[in-house]
Scaffold this active site. Sequence first.
Site, PDB file in Angstrom:
ATOM      1  N   GLU A 183     -32.839 -30.290  52.756  1.00 10.48           N
ATOM      2  CA  GLU A 183     -32.720 -31.709  53.120  1.00 10.48           C
ATOM      3  C   GLU A 183     -31.501 -32.409  52.494  1.00 10.48           C
ATOM      4  OE1 GLU A 183     -36.573 -33.734  54.309  1.00 10.48           O
ATOM      5  OE2 GLU A 183     -37.005 -33.016  52.285  1.00 10.48           O
ATOM      6  N   HIS A 210     -34.646 -38.580  46.788  1.00 10.73           N
ATOM      7  CA  HIS A 210     -35.615 -38.317  47.861  1.00 10.73           C
ATOM      8  C   HIS A 210     -36.848 -37.697  47.231  1.00 10.73           C
ATOM      9  CE1 HIS A 210     -37.649 -37.016  51.392  1.00 10.73           C
ATOM     10  NE2 HIS A 210     -37.559 -35.750  51.033  1.00 10.73           N
ATOM     11  N   HIS A 212     -41.491 -37.113  47.575  1.00  6.82           N
ATOM     12  CA  HIS A 212     -42.727 -37.171  48.344  1.00  6.82           C
ATOM     13  C   HIS A 212     -43.792 -37.861  47.486  1.00  6.82           C
ATOM     14  CE1 HIS A 212     -40.856 -33.130  49.777  1.00  6.82           C
ATOM     15  NE2 HIS A 212     -40.280 -34.153  50.381  1.00  6.82           N
TER      16      HIS A 212
HETATM   17 ZN    ZN Z   1     -38.617 -34.171  51.766  1.00  3.50          ZN
END
Ligand code: ZN
Length: 238
Positions: free
Chosen positions: A80, A99, A101
């Site tokens: 990513e 980034h 989660h």
């Molecule tokens: Zn991700």
Amino acid sequence: MNVPAPDPDLLQKLALANRILYDQNVVDAFGHISVRHDKSPGHFLLSCNRAPGLVRASDILTYDMEGDLALASDKRSYLERFIHSEIYKARPDVMAVVHSHSQSMIPFGVTGQRLRPIFHMSGFLGSGSSLFDIREDAGNTDMLIRDTGLGRALAKSLGQHNCVLMRGHGSTTVGESIEIVVYRAIYAEVNAKLQLQAAALGPVSFLNEEEAALAAATTEGQVARPWALWAEKVGSLD
Ligand SMILES: [Zn+2]
């Protein structure tokens, strides 16, 4: 193209930031943080494909704005990385990107609810987070930002916000420095927890835009204090 070597202190700080984000439960084995190259704004620095809690300065690789390695390496890249390349391309003001989660953000992305500043520590949320729904751009996918087109769509959803929620996936936060983006990623997660709790009690009175801007200027001006604490807690790996 010859890319100058980044400041060694910046590499150390980025490695430390990886471990802080793990220690503060923003990332687990997944998620990443990058910083724009200090000597070449058309490049950025990001760890190789490694769990953030294990990242050392020697793991950091240099990428160009297409998400390609500037110097060949046999180390694997994060799938990513296009999140980072396309945001740096779209937002010259952004110097660092996280980034993750992180769990408390997920309920907001899947219900289309914005994350809004519930207390002074999250004034950076301003008028609220934006939302990216990958299905609108790409149909059914594995939800990952695995190419430049998806990265561009995400950067467009981010717009001028500091935080974009990604439906069924996670969130991405931006800032003017490593310290600021780490601060924001940590407090975006805290804000999400508090917002969920407050919403269960009744209608929430959030900071308005002016309060949010005033609070952000004060709290983020003191970012060196929490950074020193977080850094001390994780210690050095090198
Ligand atoms: Zn991700």
